[in-house]
Design a protein around this motif. Structure first.
Motif, short mmCIF file in Angstrom:
data_model
loop_
_atom_site.label_atom_id
_atom_site.label_comp_id
_atom_site.label_asym_id
_atom_site.label_seq_id
_atom_site.Cartn_x
_atom_site.Cartn_y
_atom_site.Cartn_z
N GLU A 178 -31.43 -37.30 -83.94
CA GLU A 178 -30.47 -37.40 -85.03
C GLU A 178 -30.99 -38.42 -86.04
O GLU A 178 -31.94 -39.14 -85.77
CB GLU A 178 -29.09 -37.81 -84.50
N ARG A 179 -30.32 -38.44 -87.17
CA ARG A 179 -30.71 -39.43 -88.19
C ARG A 179 -29.88 -40.68 -88.00
O ARG A 179 -28.66 -40.62 -87.93
CB ARG A 179 -30.42 -38.83 -89.57
N ILE A 180 -30.55 -41.82 -87.86
CA ILE A 180 -29.79 -43.07 -87.77
C ILE A 180 -30.37 -44.10 -88.73
O ILE A 180 -31.50 -43.99 -89.17
CB ILE A 180 -29.75 -43.67 -86.34
N THR A 181 -29.53 -45.08 -89.04
CA THR A 181 -29.97 -46.21 -89.85
C THR A 181 -30.08 -47.41 -88.92
O THR A 181 -29.06 -47.99 -88.56
CB THR A 181 -28.94 -46.51 -90.96
N PRO A 182 -31.28 -47.76 -88.53
CA PRO A 182 -31.39 -48.92 -87.64
C PRO A 182 -31.24 -50.21 -88.43
O PRO A 182 -31.34 -50.21 -89.66
CB PRO A 182 -32.80 -48.79 -87.06
N LEU A 183 -30.99 -51.28 -87.72
CA LEU A 183 -30.91 -52.59 -88.36
C LEU A 183 -32.28 -53.23 -88.35
O LEU A 183 -33.16 -52.84 -87.58
CB LEU A 183 -29.93 -53.48 -87.60
N ASP A 184 -32.42 -54.23 -89.18
CA ASP A 184 -33.64 -55.02 -89.16
C ASP A 184 -33.64 -55.86 -87.87
O ASP A 184 -32.60 -56.37 -87.45
CB ASP A 184 -33.65 -55.94 -90.38
N MET D 1 -43.31 -26.76 -78.51
CA MET D 1 -42.15 -26.37 -79.30
C MET D 1 -41.26 -27.57 -79.56
O MET D 1 -40.73 -27.75 -80.65
CB MET D 1 -41.35 -25.31 -78.54
N VAL D 2 -41.12 -28.43 -78.53
CA VAL D 2 -40.30 -29.62 -78.69
C VAL D 2 -40.91 -30.49 -79.79
O VAL D 2 -40.21 -31.05 -80.62
CB VAL D 2 -40.18 -30.38 -77.35
N THR D 3 -42.25 -30.55 -79.80
CA THR D 3 -42.93 -31.35 -80.82
C THR D 3 -42.69 -30.76 -82.21
O THR D 3 -42.43 -31.50 -83.17
CB THR D 3 -44.44 -31.41 -80.54
N ALA D 4 -42.76 -29.43 -82.31
CA ALA D 4 -42.53 -28.78 -83.60
C ALA D 4 -41.13 -29.11 -84.10
O ALA D 4 -40.92 -29.40 -85.28
CB ALA D 4 -42.70 -27.27 -83.46
N ASN D 5 -40.18 -29.07 -83.18
CA ASN D 5 -38.79 -29.38 -83.52
C ASN D 5 -38.67 -30.82 -84.00
O ASN D 5 -37.95 -31.13 -84.94
CB ASN D 5 -37.90 -29.13 -82.29
N GLU D 6 -39.43 -31.69 -83.34
CA GLU D 6 -39.43 -33.10 -83.72
C GLU D 6 -39.98 -33.29 -85.12
O GLU D 6 -39.40 -34.01 -85.93
CB GLU D 6 -40.36 -33.85 -82.75
N ILE D 7 -41.11 -32.61 -85.40
CA ILE D 7 -41.73 -32.74 -86.72
C ILE D 7 -40.78 -32.25 -87.79
O ILE D 7 -40.57 -32.88 -88.82
CB ILE D 7 -43.06 -31.95 -86.79
N LEU D 8 -40.14 -31.11 -87.50
CA LEU D 8 -39.19 -30.52 -88.44
C LEU D 8 -38.05 -31.51 -88.72
O LEU D 8 -37.70 -31.77 -89.87
CB LEU D 8 -38.64 -29.21 -87.86
N ALA D 9 -37.51 -32.07 -87.64
CA ALA D 9 -36.38 -33.00 -87.78
C ALA D 9 -36.79 -34.23 -88.55
O ALA D 9 -36.10 -34.68 -89.47
CB ALA D 9 -35.87 -33.39 -86.39
N GLU D 10 -37.93 -34.77 -88.17
CA GLU D 10 -38.37 -36.00 -88.82
C GLU D 10 -38.65 -35.79 -90.30
O GLU D 10 -38.28 -36.62 -91.14
CB GLU D 10 -39.63 -36.53 -88.12
N LYS D 17 -32.33 -35.48 -95.53
CA LYS D 17 -31.32 -34.60 -94.92
C LYS D 17 -30.82 -35.18 -93.60
O LYS D 17 -31.42 -36.10 -93.05
CB LYS D 17 -31.93 -33.22 -94.68
N TYR D 18 -29.71 -34.63 -93.12
CA TYR D 18 -29.20 -34.99 -91.80
C TYR D 18 -29.64 -33.92 -90.81
O TYR D 18 -29.73 -32.75 -91.16
CB TYR D 18 -27.67 -35.12 -91.82
N VAL D 19 -29.86 -34.33 -89.57
CA VAL D 19 -30.45 -33.43 -88.59
C VAL D 19 -29.82 -33.64 -87.24
O VAL D 19 -29.45 -34.77 -86.89
CB VAL D 19 -31.98 -33.68 -88.50
N LYS D 20 -29.72 -32.60 -86.47
CA LYS D 20 -29.52 -32.74 -85.03
C LYS D 20 -30.45 -31.73 -84.39
O LYS D 20 -30.26 -30.52 -84.53
CB LYS D 20 -28.08 -32.48 -84.61
#
Lengths: 388, 92, 316, 171
Positions: A178-184, D1-10, D17-20
């Motif tokens: 997920e997307r998170i905002t970590p702290l410093d 595949m897990v890595t591809a998903n990771e790259i996509l998410a990142e 964007k927001y991702v899960k």
């Protein structure tokens, strides 16, 4: 300092929070779905990012033992487990609490055997609910990260001195990016501050004996001492939440609410379901249904006053339990009912057992729960998805 | 109603900060028989001292000073290990 | 290693206070005191649930004049390891200034049985601590139930001698050699009558880096059924009969007999028959007649075999 | 595949964007067929369940086509992108669907570019061509940054080449 948002899974986010705190001791035993936490932390140790004494013990029983006495000795100590691991620790759970060690344990919530099932439900933490640990729940990865930092302050507060469980749903959060905002890191260190233990064992100039044997005259008062400490938690926690908001901009409350103010029907849930439920609430609100959802941030201590206030004047309260006390209700249901006793009148109360062993529960399922309750089709206890 | 201790009297947790305070708890009344020391026979070998389970042999400058009866449980080990029979056990 | 004389030891402040509630004639406090005389540094004591623990720390009293901690029954080694780990972390940061040694006491139940996993784990991880097993050959704290350290033929409350049973049927586990097999730097067997040997072993253990283990035979008047004043002589008899040879093992390889057992090996002292051991204690009283003669014979045969095997390990 | 998903998410998060993104929940076993899910949105994502009505299905293993109902639950305007040797029409036929289908021979591309049938990066290239949820440049930059220091430069460049070829060749 504002940090850039990152993509991270729940387990790694816990490890990141720990790394930023840099505890004195971490001891753990790997178990799915907690594994990534210890693997990741081991990486931080290997790369010299932390100065922690990191111990890979031979079992969870020893993990919690080692952490308990390490904390007793005066070291800030963290651990993590799940499911059978928590079950194997069980003997040490009430001992750690009665020894008043402020250690923090992440629990990657997973169903308890048998049958063996590695997927998420709250069977592990609920089976440990009476042990005297503070128990915090997170909705998403950001919260799991945030709570890991805040838990330290709550546990170590001198009016509390109790261990804390930080719960995150297995796989649903532990393995999800997920997307998170970590702290410093500097902000985190400053926020948690120095650990100031009370009567630590390693203060050898003042020899203290820890964990004696009690007779009936002392056991009960010692337990009552813990009751008093638990009573301090909501205030201490809210203060910590408020301080945390100052450095993160993120708000936390003892009971989190979503569209509950004018709602006639509310659901009470724990963990990631809170997020999914919000979607269900929004869809029903579009139809004009007055529904809402709430999540107690903590299951222990149980926030009676806040929940009573929440339930005041509601038509119905739906308690969603991701665990089942076989032969009785879900574990949260009687607790919600008891909290409602604080009010003059009682809403209608329904218990839904859902998602055991990772049975995925969809937005449409939660919508149908509200519909069934509204139409009077709900029973007292309902087993969502099971053909009865 | 049972009279339980007051929780406010304890420090946090099940801890005791007064090291060795069990000396205030006298186990001497558990005794069935009592040791008597004949100082004339004693050669100060300290055998009784090293074997006494209850730390009841008083010493000073490496010499036996006497027997402390507050904690002696009367086991008789001291009498048994004494090479000179300087200690004898008698009914109390 | 400093010379060990009673005159010198007498100058060391005793770290286990009186007022503990061990039975009259119990050797646990004798051993604990002797072990703690093995170092003049700060020591943190930990204990498994058991006689020593309940008797020395009954709230609000503690007999310990040194830091002490207990958590549960089956985790004495982990209990100690946690404090030792915290010490490493805090010492490195300068938060603890003093040099501190670590010792844990556990009974044979907490060592041979329920605590074996935690002990094995701690030994493998190399924690810097001394583990002392107070081996009184049964669960004495809960009322004399058999353990895997209980000698064959002993009548206990879960292995009664009766019309058709001669007591415990199995030979005890050889825990000292199990610990030595971990390759730990130092493991030894000791007995409280041999105070000099015990204290020297404790000194050696405290001075050694890494996990060390001392298995101490702990005569128990109540459980073994003998008169309270006999505790020390029964301890001596355990060595004389070779029920409990005194020896030490370095790094899991170098076995050496200690003086009293060496004298037996050298033929300078008599190796007494097991019947003397049996006759000295009530727990074996049913073995005195002819009925279980074969059991006594097998006890002697097993003892002889074990003794020979030990001599071989000691290259004798 | 897990890595591809990771790259996509990142990459998506990097692009604001927001991702899960998560693998199908279960124990990891090398080679066993698995699914991975990703939700990508301009708003914070609250729904934590697995994805039952996808907008896009990416089939990485061509042997599953015809055996597994890969189009199950696909939304009305949904898209299937598959590692498939034939044309997009043949793919549609093989799956037995009227949905929009796109084929890319990721196996061939990856064998030629990387030397092994590691099709993850190729499939990402195809995805951002068909559904530009993130821009091609962003994913290329992120891949380079992610693997820098972890993989040999040659391997990184091979992966980028595969990403690019699939981006260009997907039909």
């Amino acid at each position: 300092m504002k940090q850039e948002d990152i993509a991270i899974n729940g387990d790694s986010a816990i490890a990141l929070a720990w790394k930023q705190i840099n505890p004195d001791v971490v001891a753990a035993y790997p178990i799915t779905p907690q594994t990534i936490i210890v693997e990741k932390y081991s990486e931080y140790v290997a790369d010299g990012h932390v100065s922690t004494e990191f111990v890979c013990v031979e079992s969870e029983h020893s993990a919690l033992t080692l952490c308990t006495t390490s904390s007793s000795a005066g070291a800030r100590t963290f651990t993590a487990t799940a499911s059978q691991g928590l079950a194997f620790m069980w003997e040490m759970l009430p001992i750690a609490a009665s020894m008043r060690v402020p250690l923090v344990m992440a629990v990657a919530n997973r169903a308890v055997s048998g049958p063996i099932d590695i997927h998420n439900d709250h069977g592990d933490v609920m089976s440990a609910r009476d042990c005297g640990w503070i128990s915090l729940f997170s909705e998403n990865v950001q919260e799991a990260y945030d709570l890991s930092i805040m838990a330290t302050r709550i546990a170590e507060h001198h009016s509390v001195q109790l261990p804390v469980l930080v719960n995150l749903d297995g796989f649903i959060l532990t393995h999800a990016i997920e997307r998170i905002t970590p702290l410093d890191e500097k902000d985190v260190r400053k926020f948690v501050g120095e650990f100031k233990p009370l009567h630590p064992l390693l203060d050898v100039k003042h020899p203290v004996s820890h964990n004696l044997m009690d007779g009936p005259m002392f056991y009960f008062p010692h337990k009552y001492q813990m009751v008093v400490a638990m009573h301090h938690v909501p205030k201490v926690a809210q203060d910590v939440f408020n301080d945390f908001e100052k450095i993160s901009g993120r708000k936390y409350k003892i009971v989190e609410e979503y569209k509950c103010d004018d709602a006639e029907y509310i659901a009470i849930v724990l963990g990631s379901t809170f997020g999914t439920m919000k979607e269900a609430v929004d869809q029903l609100r579009k139809e004009g249904k007055k529904v809402g959802v709430a999540m107690p941030r903590m299951f222990r201590p149980w926030p009676i006053a806040e929940l009573a206030k929440l339930m005041k004047g509601k038509k119905a309260v739906i308690v969603m339990d991701k665990h089942l006390s076989i032969g009785s209700y879900g574990p949260m249901f009687p607790e919600v009912v008891a909290a409602a006793l604080e009010n003059e009148s009682m809403p209608k109360m329904y218990n839904y057992i859902y998602g055991l062993g990772g049975a995925d529960t969809m937005v449409s399922d939660f919508i149908s729960v509200f519909r069934d309750v509204e139409k009077g089709k709900a029973k007292r206890i309902n087993y969502l998805g099971v053909k009865e | 109603m049972v009279n339980l201790a007051n929780y406010k009297d304890f420090i946090v947790g099940d801890r005791v900060i007064e090291a060795g305070n069990s000396e205030r708890f006298h186990t001497g009344d558990w005794r069935g028989q009592i040791p008597y020391l004949d100082k004339d026979k004693c050669i100060n070998c300290l055998s009784c001292w090293i074997y006494c389970p209850d730390d009841s042999i008083m010493t000073e400058n490496g010499k036996i000073k006497g027997l402390k009866m507050t904690h002696c449980k009367g086991c008789g080990i001291c009498a048994k290990v004494c090479p000179k029979n300087a200690i004898t056990m008698k009914g109390e | 290693m400093t010379a060990v004389t009673l005159q010198e030891l007498n100058k060391i402040p005793v770290r286990l206070a009186s007022g503990h509630r061990l039975c009259a004639g119990c050797t646990e406090s004798v051993i604990a005191k002797q072990i703690l005389m093995g170092t003049e540094k700060n020591v943190v004591v930990s204990a498994a649930t058991g006689c020593l623990q309940v008797s020395t720390t009954l709230f609000p009293y503690t007999s310990w004049k040194t830091p002490y901690i207990h958590t549960a029954f089956g985790n004495a080694a982990a209990t100690c390891a946690g404090v030792e780990t915290a010490y490493k972390a805090l010492k490195r940061q300068g938060k603890v200034k003093e040099d501190v040694k670590f010792v844990t006491f556990a009974g044979d139940g907490g060592t041979y049985d329920i605590g074996l996993q935690a002990l094995s784990g701690a030994a493998e991880r190399g924690h810097n601590m001394l583990y002392v097993c107070l081996n009184n050959e049964a669960y004495m704290n809960t009322g004399i139930q058999r353990s895997s350290a209980t000698g064959i033929g002993a009548s206990t409350t879960t292995s009664w001698a009766g019309d058709v049973a001669y007591g415990k049927k199995e030979f005890p586990k050889d825990m000292t050699r199990i610990m030595a097999a971990h390759g730990i730097p130092y493991a030894a067997q000791a007995a409280p009558h041999a105070w000099k040997d015990m204290i020297q072993k404790a000194q050696r253990a405290f001075e050694t880096e890494g996990p060390t283990f001392i298995n101490a035979i702990t005569p128990c008047p109540r459980g073994w059924r003998f008169a309270t004043e006999e505790s020390i002589s029964i301890s001596r008899l355990a060595v004389e009969t070779c029920i409990w040879p005194l020896y030490e093992v370095e790094n899991g390889i170098n076995y050496n007999l200690s003086p009293e057992s060496q004298r037996i090996a050298d033929g300078k002292a008599e190796k007494k028959p097991v019947t003397e051991w049996i006759n000295s204690q009530g727990r074996f009283s049913h073995l005195k007649g002819d009925k279980w003669k074969s059991v006594v014979e097998s006890m002697q045969a097993e003892l002889d075999k074990k003794w020979e095997s030990l001599l071989k390990l000691c290259k004798l | 595949m897990v890595t591809a998903n990771e790259i996509l998410a990142e990459t998506a998060i990097h692009a604001g964007k927001y991702v899960k993104a998560f693998p199908e929940f279960g124990p990891e076993r090398m080679g066993a067929p698995i699914r991975a899910f990703a939700r990508i949105s301009g708003n914070p994502i609250r729904v934590h369940t697995q994805v039952y009505e996808p907008d896009i299905v990416i089939v990485i293993d061509p042997s599953l086509i015809g055996k597994v109902d890969v189009g199950k639950g696909l939304k009305e305007n949904g898209t299937i992108i598959a590692n498939y040797r034939g044309s997009s029409f043949e793919l549609q036929d093989a799956i037995g669907t009227n949905a929009e289908c796109h084929a890319v021979d990721a196996t061939k591309i990856s064998v030629e570019e990387i030397g092994r049938p590691m099709v993850n990066t190729s499939m990402l290239g195809a995805l951002v061509k068909i559904r530009p949820i993130i821009e091609y440049k962003e994913i290329e930059d992120h891949m380079k940054a992610k693997f820098e220091g972890k993989l040999k430069e040659k391997v990184i460049l091979q992966n980028v080449a595969a990403l690019k070829r699939a981006y260009e060749e997907v039909k």
